[in-house]
Design an enzyme around this catalytic site. Structure first.
Site, PDB file in Angstrom:
ATOM      1  N   ASP A 140       0.872  -1.177   0.000  1.00 38.76           N
ATOM      2  CA  ASP A 140       0.000   0.000   0.000  1.00 38.76           C
ATOM      3  C   ASP A 140       0.918   1.238   0.000  1.00 38.76           C
ATOM      4  OD1 ASP A 140      -2.363   1.660   0.659  1.00 38.76           O
ATOM      5  OD2 ASP A 140      -1.319   1.863   2.576  1.00 38.76           O
TER       6      ASP A 140
ATOM      7  N   ASP B  67      -0.028   5.289   0.663  1.00 35.02           N
ATOM      8  CA  ASP B  67      -0.189   6.357   1.669  1.00 35.02           C
ATOM      9  C   ASP B  67      -0.361   5.748   3.061  1.00 35.02           C
ATOM     10  OD1 ASP B  67      -1.556   7.563  -1.022  1.00 35.02           O
ATOM     11  OD2 ASP B  67      -0.553   9.113   0.150  1.00 35.02           O
TER      12      ASP B  67
ATOM     13  N   ASP C 187      -2.212  -0.178   5.849  1.00 35.48           N
ATOM     14  CA  ASP C 187      -2.454   0.548   7.109  1.00 35.48           C
ATOM     15  C   ASP C 187      -3.894   0.982   7.337  1.00 35.48           C
ATOM     16  OD1 ASP C 187      -2.359   2.532   5.005  1.00 35.48           O
ATOM     17  OD2 ASP C 187      -2.367   4.011   6.622  1.00 35.48           O
TER      18      ASP C 187
HETATM   19  O1  LIG Z   1      -4.373   3.012  -0.729  1.00 28.92           O
HETATM   20  P1  LIG Z   1      -3.410   4.099  -0.396  1.00 28.92           P
HETATM   21  O2  LIG Z   1      -2.194   4.119  -1.266  1.00 28.92           O
HETATM   22  O3  LIG Z   1      -3.063   4.143   1.054  1.00 28.92           O
HETATM   23  O4  LIG Z   1      -4.191   5.459  -0.725  1.00 28.92           O
HETATM   24  C1  LIG Z   1      -5.284   5.855   0.138  1.00 28.92           C
HETATM   25  C2  LIG Z   1      -5.622   7.303  -0.160  1.00 28.92           C
HETATM   26  O5  LIG Z   1      -4.410   8.024   0.027  1.00 28.92           O
HETATM   27  C3  LIG Z   1      -4.437   9.433  -0.235  1.00 28.92           C
HETATM   28  O6  LIG Z   1      -5.152  10.077   0.813  1.00 28.92           O
HETATM   29  C4  LIG Z   1      -4.559   9.891   2.092  1.00 28.92           C
HETATM   30  O7  LIG Z   1      -3.218  10.430   2.079  1.00 28.92           O
HETATM   31  C5  LIG Z   1      -3.137  11.874   1.930  1.00 28.92           C
HETATM   32  C6  LIG Z   1      -1.654  12.229   1.867  1.00 28.92           C
HETATM   33  O8  LIG Z   1      -0.985  11.795   3.020  1.00 28.92           O
HETATM   34  C7  LIG Z   1      -3.847  12.540   3.104  1.00 28.92           C
HETATM   35  O9  LIG Z   1      -3.795  13.952   2.983  1.00 28.92           O
HETATM   36  C8  LIG Z   1      -5.313  12.064   3.150  1.00 28.92           C
HETATM   37  O10 LIG Z   1      -5.947  12.582   4.302  1.00 28.92           O
HETATM   38  C9  LIG Z   1      -5.363  10.527   3.196  1.00 28.92           C
HETATM   39  O11 LIG Z   1      -6.721  10.071   3.100  1.00 28.92           O
HETATM   40  C10 LIG Z   1      -4.992   9.699  -1.597  1.00 28.92           C
HETATM   41  O12 LIG Z   1      -5.187  11.083  -1.767  1.00 28.92           O
HETATM   42  C11 LIG Z   1      -6.287   8.943  -1.884  1.00 28.92           C
HETATM   43  O13 LIG Z   1      -6.620   9.079  -3.261  1.00 28.92           O
HETATM   44  C12 LIG Z   1      -6.084   7.463  -1.602  1.00 28.92           C
HETATM   45  O14 LIG Z   1      -7.313   6.759  -1.809  1.00 28.92           O
END
Ligand SMILES: O=P(O)(O)OC[C@H]1O[C@H](O[C@H]2O[C@H](CO)[C@@H](O)[C@H](O)[C@H]2O)[C@H](O)[C@@H](O)[C@@H]1O
Length: 273
Positions: A42, A44, A222
């Site tokens: 994963d 973020d 996570d």
């Molecule tokens: O599946 P992932 O790779 O973990 O992506 C999940 C989402 O991640 C991003 O949003 C999240 O991270 C941002 C940056 O740290 C943060 O600002 C936000 O609050 C989090 O929800 C991304 O923008 C999404 O498109 C993903 O779905």
């Protein structure tokens, strides 16, 4: 005589023990030569520290070096599995391109150099998209991330907007306009999504094809959107590791994304010798 009270950092001690176990398991799995594994990561919150907005994340260069080296070492069986679209991953990790699946499994590529394949993705209907834009305007500070077949509303900068957003979105999905759409909660985000893929299906797809087929899968995630994939690992003879806290299906959890990066870096250095 009463004994003095000793304050034990119970939560912190458990987290430390879990982090050591996660490190040891990753080392064991990536070092195993007889039964090679495939690595699913994963992005973020797992590889990258959470930032104030999707565009504000930092991708350390050492992480790209480690991922490139592990991708080679695993004969190509390393994939990013993200809620972000793949073009966003490619921009973040440029010039590195890895096997990746994006938008929670809606599109993917098995090999780094090939074009993306798509599940029958339908775009989010225009009236729904307009309602979501209006909802964001009604809560200043809420960021809109439009991914085509889904729209994410980020409320990290205005946490109080979370509960009213959630109830407005549930209401919208209960209306005829919202038929067939899903609401996906994440870290300070709600995403309205028009397809049915998830990360568990995405990883199963990878496991059907070389170079992933026949390898034991290892997934690190996570978030709630990672839970279906984490939970299916034991049944596949795989290993699930979570980040921040122990999620269902995970054998151990890393303390944070920095700890995951450090563990991958050590593994890459060991295997590149
Ligand atoms: O599946 P992932 O790779 O973990 O992506 C999940 C989402 O991640 C991003 O949003 C999240 O991270 C941002 C940056 O740290 C943060 O600002 C936000 O609050 C989090 O929800 C991304 O923008 C999404 O498109 C993903 O779905």
């Amino acid at each position: 005589m009463s004994r003095p009270m000793v304050q034990r950092p119970v939560g912190a001690a458990i987290a430390l023990r879990d982090d050591a176990l996660a490190n040891a398991l990753l080392e064991e799995w990536l070092g195993e030569r007889r039964q090679p594994c495939s690595l699913f990561l994963d992005v973020d919150g797992t590889l990258l520290d959470i930032a104030e907005s999707p565009d504000a994340v930092h991708v350390p260069r050492e992480l790209c070096v480690a991922l490139e080296s592990l991708h080679r070492r695993l004969d190509g069986a390393l994939a990013l599995v993200s809620g972000r679209p793949v073009d966003s991953l490619d921009r973040l990790f440029a010039p590195l391109r890895l096997p990746s699946c994006g938008s929670h499994g809606a599109h993917w590529r098995v090999h780094a150099g090939e074009p993306l394949r798509h599940e029958a993705e339908r775009p989010l209907p225009a009236p729904v998209r307009q309602r979501l834009q209006a909802l964001a305007r009604a809560h200043p500070g809420v960021l809109v991330e439009d991914k085509g077949s889904s729209v994410a509303l980020h409320y990290r900068q205005v946490p109080d907007a979370g509960p009213p957003l959630a109830s407005a979105l549930r209401e919208l999905l209960g209306e005829p306009a919202g038929a067939g759409l899903r609401l996906l909660p994440g870290k300070m985000v709600y995403e309205v999504i028009a397809h049915s893929s998830d990360k568990a299906q995405a990883i199963r797809r990878y496991l059907d094809a070389p170079p992933f087929a026949g390898r034991r899968p290892l997934f690190i995630g996570d978030d709630v959107t990672d839970e279906p994939a984490l939970a299916m690992m034991p049944a596949l003879g795989g290993l699930a590791l979570s980040v921040g806290h122990l999620l269902p299906g995970a054998s151990a959890s890393f303390a944070d994304a920095a700890s995951v990066r450090a563990a991958l870096d050590r593994a890459a250095r060991r295997t590149s010798r």
